[in-house]
Design a protein around this motif. Structure first.
Motif, PDB file in Angstrom:
ATOM      1  N   SER A   1       0.881  -1.268  -0.008  1.00 23.57           N
ATOM      2  CA  SER A   1      -0.026   0.017  -0.039  1.00 23.57           C
ATOM      3  C   SER A   1       0.847   1.156   0.043  1.00 23.57           C
ATOM      4  O   SER A   1       0.503   2.272  -0.871  1.00 23.57           O
ATOM      5  CB  SER A   1      -1.073  -0.045   1.162  1.00 23.57           C
ATOM      6  OG  SER A   1      -1.609   1.213   1.306  1.00 23.57           O
ATOM      7  N   GLU A   2       1.982   1.328   0.816  1.00 29.50           N
ATOM      8  CA  GLU A   2       2.844   2.202   0.897  1.00 29.50           C
ATOM      9  C   GLU A   2       3.273   2.571  -0.410  1.00 29.50           C
ATOM     10  O   GLU A   2       3.463   3.684  -1.009  1.00 29.50           O
ATOM     11  CB  GLU A   2       4.092   2.312   1.889  1.00 29.50           C
ATOM     12  CG  GLU A   2       3.494   2.711   3.287  1.00 29.50           C
ATOM     13  CD  GLU A   2       2.777   3.938   3.391  1.00 29.50           C
ATOM     14  OE1 GLU A   2       3.696   4.721   2.807  1.00 29.50           O
ATOM     15  OE2 GLU A   2       1.925   4.446   3.797  1.00 29.50           O
TER      16      GLU A   2
ATOM     17  N   LYS B   1       0.925   4.055  -2.780  1.00 27.49           N
ATOM     18  CA  LYS B   1       0.641   5.677  -2.505  1.00 27.49           C
ATOM     19  C   LYS B   1       1.890   6.286  -3.361  1.00 27.49           C
ATOM     20  O   LYS B   1       1.629   7.224  -3.725  1.00 27.49           O
ATOM     21  CB  LYS B   1       0.653   5.662  -1.033  1.00 27.49           C
ATOM     22  CG  LYS B   1      -0.678   5.020  -0.753  1.00 27.49           C
ATOM     23  CD  LYS B   1      -0.837   5.563   0.938  1.00 27.49           C
ATOM     24  CE  LYS B   1      -2.349   4.943   1.426  1.00 27.49           C
ATOM     25  NZ  LYS B   1      -2.220   5.093   2.864  1.00 27.49           N
ATOM     26  N   GLU B   2       3.216   5.704  -3.053  1.00 26.31           N
ATOM     27  CA  GLU B   2       4.234   6.228  -3.326  1.00 26.31           C
ATOM     28  C   GLU B   2       4.409   6.655  -4.787  1.00 26.31           C
ATOM     29  O   GLU B   2       4.426   7.742  -5.556  1.00 26.31           O
ATOM     30  CB  GLU B   2       5.435   5.844  -2.852  1.00 26.31           C
ATOM     31  CG  GLU B   2       5.841   6.032  -1.295  1.00 26.31           C
ATOM     32  CD  GLU B   2       7.041   5.217  -0.914  1.00 26.31           C
ATOM     33  OE1 GLU B   2       7.803   4.617  -1.748  1.00 26.31           O
ATOM     34  OE2 GLU B   2       7.284   4.993   0.509  1.00 26.31           O
TER      35      GLU B   2
ATOM     36  N   ALA C   1       1.611   9.017  -5.921  1.00 26.77           N
ATOM     37  CA  ALA C   1       2.113  10.443  -5.921  1.00 26.77           C
ATOM     38  C   ALA C   1       3.088  10.697  -6.705  1.00 26.77           C
ATOM     39  O   ALA C   1       3.142  11.880  -7.628  1.00 26.77           O
ATOM     40  CB  ALA C   1       2.623  10.518  -4.357  1.00 26.77           C
TER      41      ALA C   1
END
Length: 168
Positions: free
Chosen positions: A104-105, A108-109, A112
């Motif tokens: 998930s991280e 998201k990165e 972004a």
């Protein structure tokens, strides 16, 4: 005087003979009883049945004890196995959560970075128009969702008709 020792001897012999006869009668009585017992097949069969019943009862009790011990052993092993499975499931679940969090991280990165890249590459007038369209879509969700549903239904019907024509 010669007679008296003969008489005493005869009296002793008679006493001994009577004792021997009594002893022989007793022995003969025991022998007859033993022979009668051997000849009584019904009684022997009853004794054998009783002995067989006793053996069956003993064997049944042994089997019950063995079954109880085996049942307890199986229950213990099942409990241990259950605990091991629970522990492994907990560890696997924790690993899955950690992996999902990391994924998930990363997502998201990357999102972004992609968003920043799109904003950098997209001209300002297009970004302004896209923002205005997004605001209108948020304000009018119901008609937008209805339009999307109608478009999906139209495309689905169209595909179905084409598939039917192709089969003929």
């Amino acid at each position: 005087m010669n007679h008296q020792p003969q008489r005493d001897k005869t009296a002793d012999d008679l006493g001994e003979l009577r004792e021997q006869a009594e002893h022989t009668r007793e022995e003969l009585g025991r022998t007859v009883e033993a022979l009668a017992a051997k000849a009584d097949v019904k009684a022997q069969a009853g004794e054998k049945v009783a002995a067989a019943r006793e053996k069956a009862v003993v064997a049944t009790e042994r089997a019950k004890v063995k079954a109880a011990v085996a049942t307890d052993l199986v229950k213990e092993k099942a409990a241990v196995a259950s605990d091991l499975v629970k522990e492994k499931a907990a560890v696997a679940s924790e690993k899955a959560r950690a992996t999902a969090a990391v994924a998930s991280e990363k997502a998201k990165e990357k999102a972004a970075v992609a968003s920043d890249l799109v904003q950098e590459k997209t001209p300002d007038p297009v970004l302004e128009k896209a923002g205005a369209v997004a605001d209108k879509a948020k304000a009018n969700r119901t008609p937008l969702l209805a339009g999307i549903a109608a478009l999906a239904a139209f495309l689905l019907l169209r595909r179905t008709r084409r598939n039917r024509r192709g089969r003929r």
